[in-house]
Write a protein that holds these residues in place. Sequence first.
Motif, short mmCIF file in Angstrom:
data_model
loop_
_atom_site.label_atom_id
_atom_site.label_comp_id
_atom_site.label_asym_id
_atom_site.label_seq_id
_atom_site.Cartn_x
_atom_site.Cartn_y
_atom_site.Cartn_z
N PRO A 289 -12.65 23.29 -51.89
CA PRO A 289 -12.69 22.01 -51.16
C PRO A 289 -11.32 21.34 -51.18
O PRO A 289 -10.51 21.57 -52.08
CB PRO A 289 -13.70 21.18 -51.96
N GLU A 290 -11.07 20.52 -50.17
CA GLU A 290 -9.87 19.71 -50.20
C GLU A 290 -10.26 18.26 -50.48
O GLU A 290 -11.35 17.80 -50.13
CB GLU A 290 -9.06 19.82 -48.90
N LYS A 291 -9.34 17.54 -51.13
CA LYS A 291 -9.64 16.19 -51.58
C LYS A 291 -8.47 15.26 -51.24
O LYS A 291 -7.32 15.68 -51.24
CB LYS A 291 -9.89 16.18 -53.10
N VAL A 292 -8.83 14.02 -50.96
CA VAL A 292 -7.83 13.00 -50.67
C VAL A 292 -8.12 11.77 -51.51
O VAL A 292 -9.27 11.29 -51.56
CB VAL A 292 -7.84 12.60 -49.18
N THR A 293 -7.11 11.27 -52.18
CA THR A 293 -7.18 9.97 -52.85
C THR A 293 -6.27 9.02 -52.10
O THR A 293 -5.08 9.32 -51.90
CB THR A 293 -6.74 10.07 -54.31
N SER A 294 -6.83 7.91 -51.64
CA SER A 294 -6.11 7.00 -50.74
C SER A 294 -5.92 5.63 -51.38
O SER A 294 -6.85 5.08 -52.00
CB SER A 294 -6.89 6.85 -49.43
N TYR A 295 -4.72 5.09 -51.19
CA TYR A 295 -4.41 3.71 -51.56
C TYR A 295 -3.94 3.03 -50.27
O TYR A 295 -2.97 3.47 -49.65
CB TYR A 295 -3.31 3.65 -52.61
N GLU A 296 -4.61 1.96 -49.88
CA GLU A 296 -4.29 1.32 -48.60
C GLU A 296 -4.30 -0.19 -48.74
O GLU A 296 -5.12 -0.76 -49.47
CB GLU A 296 -5.31 1.74 -47.54
N ALA A 297 -3.39 -0.84 -48.02
CA ALA A 297 -3.36 -2.30 -47.94
C ALA A 297 -3.18 -2.68 -46.48
O ALA A 297 -2.48 -1.99 -45.73
CB ALA A 297 -2.23 -2.88 -48.79
N GLY A 298 -3.82 -3.77 -46.08
CA GLY A 298 -3.75 -4.18 -44.68
C GLY A 298 -3.70 -5.67 -44.51
O GLY A 298 -4.02 -6.45 -45.41
N TRP A 299 -3.29 -6.06 -43.29
CA TRP A 299 -3.15 -7.47 -42.93
C TRP A 299 -3.65 -7.61 -41.50
O TRP A 299 -3.17 -6.95 -40.58
CB TRP A 299 -1.67 -7.88 -43.04
N LYS A 300 -4.66 -8.46 -41.29
CA LYS A 300 -5.27 -8.65 -39.97
C LYS A 300 -5.11 -10.11 -39.55
O LYS A 300 -5.38 -11.03 -40.32
CB LYS A 300 -6.75 -8.27 -40.00
N ASN A 301 -4.72 -10.30 -38.26
CA ASN A 301 -4.36 -11.64 -37.79
C ASN A 301 -4.84 -11.88 -36.36
O ASN A 301 -4.72 -11.00 -35.51
CB ASN A 301 -2.84 -11.83 -37.81
#
Length: 721
Positions: free
Chosen positions: A504-516
Motif C-alpha cells: 500500500p501507499e500512504k500519505v501524511t499531510s500537513y495543511e493550513a489554509g485561509w479563506k476570505n
Amino acid sequence: MRKCLQVLLCGSAAISGLAAASGAWAQADGPVQIDELIVTAQKRAENIQDVPAAITAISGAALQERGVASPVDLQFVVPSMQAGKLLGQTAITIRGVGLNQGSPGVAIHVDGVYQPRPSMGDLAQTDIERVEVLRGPQGTLYGRNANGGAINFITQAPSDQLEGYVLGSYATYNETRLQGVINAPFGDRVRSRLVIDRWDRDEGFVKNVLPNGQDVDKGQTLAARLRVQADLLENLTFDLGLTGLHGEGPTSYFTLYNVPTAGAQAVNPYLTGATVPLEPRRIAANDPIGAERDFASASGTFTWDLGDFQVKSITAYQRLADHEVRDDDSINVSAFPSERTARSRTVTQELNIGGQVGPVTAVVGAFYMRDSAFDQLHYDFPLGIFPLPAGSSLDHLSMRTMTKSKAVFGDATWNLTDRARIVAGIRFSEDKITQTQRTLLSFGPTPPFASCPLRTNDVAYKSTTPKIGAQFDVSDDSNVYATYSKGFKSGGWNLYACDNGFEPEKVTSYEAGWKNRLLDNTLIVNASVFYYDYTDLQLSQVVGLVRLIKNAPAAKVKGLEVEAVWKPEEHWTFNANASFLDAKFTEFSNIDSLDPALGTQNVKGHYLNNSPKVSSNVGVAYKTDPLNVGGRLTARADVSYRSKIYFREFNNAQDAQKAYTIVNAALIWDSPEEKYRVRLYATNLFGEDYLVQMDSSDNFGSRFVAWGSPRQVGLELKANF
C-alpha cells in the motif's frame, strides 16, 4: 509565464471588443455579490467557505459555459490537477498524488457511489448539478484510494416541474452530440428525470501515416440515466438511479515518442526498418485497433430526516465490461498485436448518520464493498520477440480478483466558541484481496505451457487514517484552518506477473489554509499551503513482457495554492487559480529499462510524475445588457498554463513535456427568458501540442505517449422547454 500573460491579455481584449461591437456597454450598476455555494464534501450540507479543507466546486451552469464535459477537462479549472488518457484509461493526479497504475489514487463518486475503476471516472457524466473536487488525502470520510483527493459528481435531481431541454452540437473532426433531458413529476410525491446522450466523432484525432491505415482516437457512445425520487413519508425520501452506457471505437492506443533503441533493434531486427512517426498525434499501426465498453449501474438512496439528525443509506451495483484489440507496438510491424477482455461487478453499501448535539456537529458511518474482476490479456508474436521465436503467444489470465473492503468512520466539528472550532475524524479500514491467476506461454508452434501455474494469492491490509485540526474565524468573512491527516491506497497483486505483489501507499499531510470573502462579498480569495510525507508510491514499469507495479520508498511534496473569484459588477466575472509544487523523490533507486547499461540509478531529488512546478488557470467572462435584437451575449476566455512536466522518474529530456499554454474561448447568446442558447466555442484555440501521459517498454525500446486534444471549433444549440 510571459506567454500565459500575453495570451490572457489578448483574450481580455477580444472579450472587450465583442462587448463593444454588440453596442451593449453599460455603466456599472455597482457590485454584485457572489452567491454562496453549498457543498456536501463532508457528507453534510455546508457553505464551501466554512469547510476547513481545500475544495473547488463548479456549478453545472459554469461547467456548461466552459464546455467541461469530463474529468480530463477539469484540470483546466481545478488547481494542482493533471489528467489524461492512455490506452483508454483516465489517469488523474492532484498535487502529484494519484494514479500511476492499479487502483485510482483519486477517489471518484457519482451521487455518493464510489467508482472503483479508473475507466469508470468519465462515464455518463452528463446533466450535472455541480462537481466538488477535494484536494489532499481524504482518508477519513472517503477512505480507500483517496490519497490524492476525491472528485464528487452530483447529477441534477428531479424537480416538481414538467421541463427539459434538447442540446445538439457539431465540432471539427466531425464530432456531434445530441442530448435530451425530460423532467416529469407524477403527483405530489414522485419525480423523475431522464437524460439520454449520444456522442460521435467520426474523424480521429490521431492520424495513421500508412496508406489506408486506421486513424484512432474516435468513436461513439450512447448513455442514459434515469433518476426517480419518491417521498415515501413526510421525512423519508428514496432516490433510484439507473445508468447505462455503450461505447465503441479505436480508443485504446498510444503513439511512440522515440525510435526504438539500438538494444531493442539488435535483439529484434525487424524494428530497424519500421516506420516510426514522431510528429504529434501520428501513428503507423498496421494491426487492428478497437474497443467496446458496456457499463451499467443501479443505486438506491434512502434519506431519513429526523430533525436534528439525518440517516442516509446508499446501496449500489455496478457492472463494467471491456473488450479491446490493440496494436501494442504502434508501428508497421506485427511485433505483438494483443487482445484484452476485462469484466467487473461491484456492490457497495454506505450508511451514515449526521447531525448536531450541542456544540458538536458530526457524521458517523460504515462502508462495505465487494468487487469481483476478471482480466485476460493475450499477445501474439508473429515475428517473435526476444527471446521467443516467431509464432509464439502469451496469455495472462487473472480468472478472479476478489476485493472485499469494509470500514467504519466518524468526523466531527466541536464549536469551542462562536469563532473557534476543533475538527477531528478517524476511519478504520480493512481490505482483503484474493487473486487467482495463471500464465500460458508457447514457443513458436509448440503447445502452450503454464509458465505461471494456476495459483491463488491472498493478502489483507488494515489501516487507520485520522484527521485532526482547528479553525478560527478571523472575522465574519475570513477564517483560517490547519489540519493533520492521513491517506491510504491499497496494495495488491500484479495482474500480469506471477506471485508478484506491491505494498500500500500512504500519505501524511500537513495543511493550513485561509479563506476570505472580501469587497462586500464580490471577491473570494482562498489560499492553502501543504506538506506531504509520501511513502511506498505505486509506480509502474514495463519490463520484458510484463507490466509491474512497484513501490518507490519515499517522496516529499510541498506546495502553495491560491484561488480567486471576482465579480466587480454584473457584467464581468474573473476567476483564477495558481499552484506551486515541489514534489520530489527522497528515496528511490531503479533501472531504466530503456537504458539498462546505466545500471541502478538513484533518482533521489528527481521530480514526481505529473507534477509541474507551476500551474495556473485564468478565466474572464463578460455578459452584456439585453441587446436590441433580444437576449444577451456572454464572451468568455480561459487560459491554462503548465510548466515542464516529467512523466518518468528518470527525468530525462525525453521524459518531459515542456511548458505550454492552452486557451479556450466561447461566445454565448441566451434568448430572452433563457429559453434558447447558442454557443460558439473553440478549445485549444492556438493548436498547442502537448503530452498528457507517458510510459515505456524495453520490448521495442521506446517511450509511448498520449497527446492532448487538438484545436476544435464547434457550435452548440440548446432549447429549454
